[in-house]
Write a protein that holds these residues in place. Sequence first.
Motif, PDB file in Angstrom:
ATOM      1  N   PHE A 352       0.917  -1.191  -0.231  1.00  0.00           N
ATOM      2  CA  PHE A 352       0.066   0.146   0.129  1.00  0.00           C
ATOM      3  C   PHE A 352       1.023   1.217   0.063  1.00  0.00           C
ATOM      4  CE2 PHE A 352      -3.192  -3.029   1.536  1.00  0.00           C
ATOM      5  CZ  PHE A 352      -4.295  -2.392   0.837  1.00  0.00           C
ATOM      6  N   SER A 353       0.335   2.326  -0.565  1.00  0.00           N
ATOM      7  CA  SER A 353       1.054   3.396  -0.749  1.00  0.00           C
ATOM      8  C   SER A 353       0.962   4.095   0.905  1.00  0.00           C
ATOM      9  CB  SER A 353       0.407   4.588  -1.515  1.00  0.00           C
ATOM     10  OG  SER A 353      -1.138   4.752  -1.412  1.00  0.00           O
ATOM     11  N   PRO A 354       1.837   5.000   1.251  1.00  0.00           N
ATOM     12  CA  PRO A 354       1.596   5.440   2.860  1.00  0.00           C
ATOM     13  C   PRO A 354       0.385   6.044   3.140  1.00  0.00           C
ATOM     14  CG  PRO A 354       3.859   6.295   1.773  1.00  0.00           C
ATOM     15  CD  PRO A 354       2.935   5.650   0.631  1.00  0.00           C
ATOM     16  N   ASN A 355      -0.308   6.563   2.336  1.00  0.00           N
ATOM     17  CA  ASN A 355      -1.645   7.012   2.591  1.00  0.00           C
ATOM     18  C   ASN A 355      -2.620   5.988   2.660  1.00  0.00           C
ATOM     19  OD1 ASN A 355      -2.301   6.598  -0.111  1.00  0.00           O
ATOM     20  ND2 ASN A 355      -2.361   9.148  -0.592  1.00  0.00           N
ATOM     21  N   GLY A 356      -2.351   4.894   2.193  1.00  0.00           N
ATOM     22  CA  GLY A 356      -3.406   3.547   2.042  1.00  0.00           C
ATOM     23  C   GLY A 356      -4.582   3.780   1.106  1.00  0.00           C
ATOM     24  N   LYS A 357      -4.105   4.565   0.171  1.00  0.00           N
ATOM     25  CA  LYS A 357      -5.314   4.873  -1.098  1.00  0.00           C
ATOM     26  C   LYS A 357      -4.839   4.054  -2.127  1.00  0.00           C
ATOM     27  CE  LYS A 357      -6.937   9.376   1.039  1.00  0.00           C
ATOM     28  NZ  LYS A 357      -6.961  10.784   0.662  1.00  0.00           N
ATOM     29  N   ARG A 358      -3.737   3.505  -2.473  1.00  0.00           N
ATOM     30  CA  ARG A 358      -3.313   2.761  -3.485  1.00  0.00           C
ATOM     31  C   ARG A 358      -2.724   1.448  -3.159  1.00  0.00           C
ATOM     32  NH1 ARG A 358      -3.087   7.038  -8.044  1.00  0.00           N
ATOM     33  NH2 ARG A 358      -3.513   9.196  -6.927  1.00  0.00           N
ATOM     34  N   LEU A 359      -3.004   0.496  -3.978  1.00  0.00           N
ATOM     35  CA  LEU A 359      -2.293  -0.580  -3.733  1.00  0.00           C
ATOM     36  C   LEU A 359      -1.666  -1.229  -5.033  1.00  0.00           C
ATOM     37  CD1 LEU A 359      -2.223  -3.735  -2.200  1.00  0.00           C
ATOM     38  CD2 LEU A 359      -3.981  -4.447  -3.431  1.00  0.00           C
ATOM     39  N   TYR A 360      -0.140  -1.628  -4.762  1.00  0.00           N
ATOM     40  CA  TYR A 360       0.649  -1.644  -5.846  1.00  0.00           C
ATOM     41  C   TYR A 360       0.903  -3.338  -5.982  1.00  0.00           C
ATOM     42  CZ  TYR A 360       1.296   2.927  -6.600  1.00  0.00           C
ATOM     43  OH  TYR A 360       1.021   4.333  -6.805  1.00  0.00           O
ATOM     44  N   PHE A 361       0.978  -3.883  -7.020  1.00  0.00           N
ATOM     45  CA  PHE A 361       1.560  -5.435  -7.304  1.00  0.00           C
ATOM     46  C   PHE A 361       1.692  -5.579  -8.481  1.00  0.00           C
ATOM     47  CE2 PHE A 361      -3.076  -5.001  -7.996  1.00  0.00           C
ATOM     48  CZ  PHE A 361      -3.010  -5.871  -9.156  1.00  0.00           C
ATOM     49  N   SER A 362       2.362  -7.018  -8.765  1.00  0.00           N
ATOM     50  CA  SER A 362       2.767  -7.289 -10.141  1.00  0.00           C
ATOM     51  C   SER A 362       2.077  -8.528 -10.439  1.00  0.00           C
ATOM     52  CB  SER A 362       4.233  -7.386 -10.177  1.00  0.00           C
ATOM     53  OG  SER A 362       4.789  -6.276 -10.190  1.00  0.00           O
ATOM     54  N   SER A 363       1.917  -8.858 -11.807  1.00  0.00           N
ATOM     55  CA  SER A 363       2.065 -10.426 -12.281  1.00  0.00           C
ATOM     56  C   SER A 363       3.152 -10.703 -12.836  1.00  0.00           C
ATOM     57  CB  SER A 363       0.850 -10.103 -13.551  1.00  0.00           C
ATOM     58  OG  SER A 363       0.916 -11.385 -14.006  1.00  0.00           O
ATOM     59  N   GLN A 364       3.919 -11.583 -12.387  1.00  0.00           N
ATOM     60  CA  GLN A 364       5.396 -11.739 -12.448  1.00  0.00           C
ATOM     61  C   GLN A 364       5.608 -12.150 -13.968  1.00  0.00           C
ATOM     62  OE1 GLN A 364       8.041 -15.033 -11.182  1.00  0.00           O
ATOM     63  NE2 GLN A 364       8.485 -13.359  -9.691  1.00  0.00           N
ATOM     64  N   ARG A 365       4.852 -12.949 -14.605  1.00  0.00           N
ATOM     65  CA  ARG A 365       4.959 -13.230 -15.882  1.00  0.00           C
ATOM     66  C   ARG A 365       3.860 -12.822 -16.876  1.00  0.00           C
ATOM     67  NH1 ARG A 365       6.454 -17.014 -12.034  1.00  0.00           N
ATOM     68  NH2 ARG A 365       4.384 -18.235 -12.507  1.00  0.00           N
ATOM     69  N   GLY A 366       2.997 -12.302 -16.454  1.00  0.00           N
ATOM     70  CA  GLY A 366       2.038 -11.823 -17.414  1.00  0.00           C
ATOM     71  C   GLY A 366       1.400 -12.663 -18.251  1.00  0.00           C
ATOM     72  N   THR A 367       0.881 -12.119 -19.536  1.00  0.00           N
ATOM     73  CA  THR A 367       0.129 -12.874 -20.272  1.00  0.00           C
ATOM     74  C   THR A 367       1.241 -13.837 -21.010  1.00  0.00           C
ATOM     75  OG1 THR A 367       0.430 -11.269 -21.930  1.00  0.00           O
ATOM     76  CG2 THR A 367      -1.636 -11.114 -20.607  1.00  0.00           C
ATOM     77  N   SER A 368       2.429 -13.766 -21.042  1.00  0.00           N
ATOM     78  CA  SER A 368       3.407 -14.455 -21.793  1.00  0.00           C
ATOM     79  C   SER A 368       3.823 -15.767 -21.361  1.00  0.00           C
ATOM     80  CB  SER A 368       4.687 -13.680 -22.040  1.00  0.00           C
ATOM     81  OG  SER A 368       5.406 -13.499 -21.052  1.00  0.00           O
ATOM     82  N   GLY A 369       3.670 -15.864 -19.584  1.00  0.00           N
ATOM     83  CA  GLY A 369       4.224 -16.777 -19.062  1.00  0.00           C
ATOM     84  C   GLY A 369       5.472 -16.883 -18.746  1.00  0.00           C
ATOM     85  N   SER A 370       6.212 -15.924 -19.004  1.00  0.00           N
ATOM     86  CA  SER A 370       7.894 -15.897 -18.996  1.00  0.00           C
ATOM     87  C   SER A 370       8.035 -14.603 -18.225  1.00  0.00           C
ATOM     88  CB  SER A 370       8.407 -15.913 -20.386  1.00  0.00           C
ATOM     89  OG  SER A 370       8.295 -14.692 -21.023  1.00  0.00           O
ATOM     90  N   SER A 371       9.508 -14.556 -17.772  1.00  0.00           N
ATOM     91  CA  SER A 371       9.704 -13.635 -16.904  1.00  0.00           C
ATOM     92  C   SER A 371      10.020 -12.318 -17.801  1.00  0.00           C
ATOM     93  CB  SER A 371      11.421 -13.735 -16.253  1.00  0.00           C
ATOM     94  OG  SER A 371      12.183 -14.104 -17.401  1.00  0.00           O
ATOM     95  N   SER A 372       9.992 -12.388 -18.912  1.00  0.00           N
ATOM     96  CA  SER A 372      10.010 -11.198 -19.729  1.00  0.00           C
ATOM     97  C   SER A 372       8.689 -10.443 -19.939  1.00  0.00           C
ATOM     98  CB  SER A 372      10.435 -11.564 -21.298  1.00  0.00           C
ATOM     99  OG  SER A 372       9.602 -12.281 -21.897  1.00  0.00           O
ATOM    100  N   GLY A 373       7.651 -11.017 -19.408  1.00  0.00           N
ATOM    101  CA  GLY A 373       6.306 -10.546 -19.517  1.00  0.00           C
ATOM    102  C   GLY A 373       5.546  -9.873 -18.590  1.00  0.00           C
ATOM    103  N   GLY A 374       6.535  -9.505 -17.295  1.00  0.00           N
ATOM    104  CA  GLY A 374       6.134  -8.969 -16.121  1.00  0.00           C
ATOM    105  C   GLY A 374       5.173  -7.574 -16.247  1.00  0.00           C
ATOM    106  N   ILE A 375       4.339  -7.388 -15.551  1.00  0.00           N
ATOM    107  CA  ILE A 375       3.371  -6.125 -15.437  1.00  0.00           C
ATOM    108  C   ILE A 375       3.305  -5.899 -14.004  1.00  0.00           C
ATOM    109  CG2 ILE A 375       1.069  -5.155 -16.160  1.00  0.00           C
ATOM    110  CD1 ILE A 375       0.755  -7.654 -18.034  1.00  0.00           C
ATOM    111  N   THR A 376       3.495  -4.572 -13.594  1.00  0.00           N
ATOM    112  CA  THR A 376       3.258  -4.074 -12.486  1.00  0.00           C
ATOM    113  C   THR A 376       2.114  -3.047 -12.612  1.00  0.00           C
ATOM    114  OG1 THR A 376       5.351  -4.383 -11.804  1.00  0.00           O
ATOM    115  CG2 THR A 376       4.169  -2.683 -10.798  1.00  0.00           C
ATOM    116  N   TYR A 377       1.045  -3.235 -11.603  1.00  0.00           N
ATOM    117  CA  TYR A 377      -0.334  -2.425 -11.457  1.00  0.00           C
ATOM    118  C   TYR A 377      -0.241  -1.779 -10.205  1.00  0.00           C
ATOM    119  CZ  TYR A 377      -1.947  -6.421 -14.680  1.00  0.00           C
ATOM    120  OH  TYR A 377      -1.993  -7.330 -15.698  1.00  0.00           O
TER     121      TYR A 377
END
Length: 385
Positions: A352-377
């Motif tokens: 969480f951001s320090p103010n608790g209003k945003r949550l960050y996370f990643s999909s490690q391999r995204g749609t590709s299924g490989s380490s080159s496909g990571g997506i951070t949200y």
Amino acid sequence: MERRSFLRVGVVGAAAAVFGGASWHDAFAATAQPGPSPYGPLQAADANGVMLPSGFTSRVVARTGQRVAGTNYTWHPAPDGGACFADGTGWIYTSNSEVAITGGAGSIKFDANGNITSAYRTLSATNVNCAGGATPWNTWLSCEEVDRGYVYETDPWGVKAAVRRPAMGRFKHEACAADPDRKVIYMTEDVSDGAFYRFIPNTWGDLSAGRLEVMIGSNSQTSGPVTWQQVPDVDGSPATRSQVAGTKRFNGGEGCYYAAGVCWFTTKGDGRVWAYDAVNSTISLTYDDSLVSGGTPPLTGVDNVTRSSAGDLFVAEDGGNMEICIITPNAIVAPFLRINGQSSSEITGPAFSPNGKRLYFSSQRGTSGSSSGGITYEVTGPFRA
């Protein structure tokens, strides 16, 4: 990963954590069941393929192999564990890279309105940096998930050089959680017969020297008192988990998070979320996806974990159906979000951001299924305060 059919959420024996004026012990006094999320049901997937409750929105802030918008930093492969740090009126999200040889970590800096202002590398040329943890003195502990791996203390601002911390032990590190009340750092180990550790620095705020200990208890024990004993040889030869008789075994230690007297940690090998009551030195099960309670568990593949200011645990799935689930202090377990079309990935790095209003996370391999496909949200919305 196949979903198993049973769930139990048990009592968390903590006297100090607060939620609505009640302690965690009081809040978890009844066995919990899957139930309706306090945020309501998941809605249809948005343009990013993320299913969220009503009132929440997502955006992609970084993609592996692409420059972070408005910066010269190319986002790293296989984004994993992460944490947020206050930066004036803005904040920084720091993320590990779980690849061999070139792992390390990188950061994205945001202003008060959530606009990206810069991105940069904070750790380079390390090996399979999986999870880690933030310290109260605003450093990020990046952990190598390899045999005899190290913990590296890094600067989320990218100004100070990263420092290797061998006194914290050499083993297959996963996550860290700092306990400022007892001035210790808890650590998980990602092997099937792993240990649960705590590092006691000689001086709080200085991780260059101290004492490494393992939890002592019965291997079958899921509740009750535990003790600690020092690891004689922290360099991992022989393995730290094998040096002390009576070391309690944990099946695939993963995420780890401390708040208000309790350290929660997950073990993916048996689908459990544990609670270590640091006040009374006891353990208990917060969640177990294989104990009979009826119905289908909403959470499997337990992995990284964080906690909101309201006291909800947010647990990411490695496998399952790509959800982050919540475990609330009033004993409800429910999906908070789901990512569609990425079944060969895993969710990592919730913070969480320090103010608790945003949550960050990643999909490690995204749609590709490989380490080159990571997506951070980033997810924004009416998180409970």
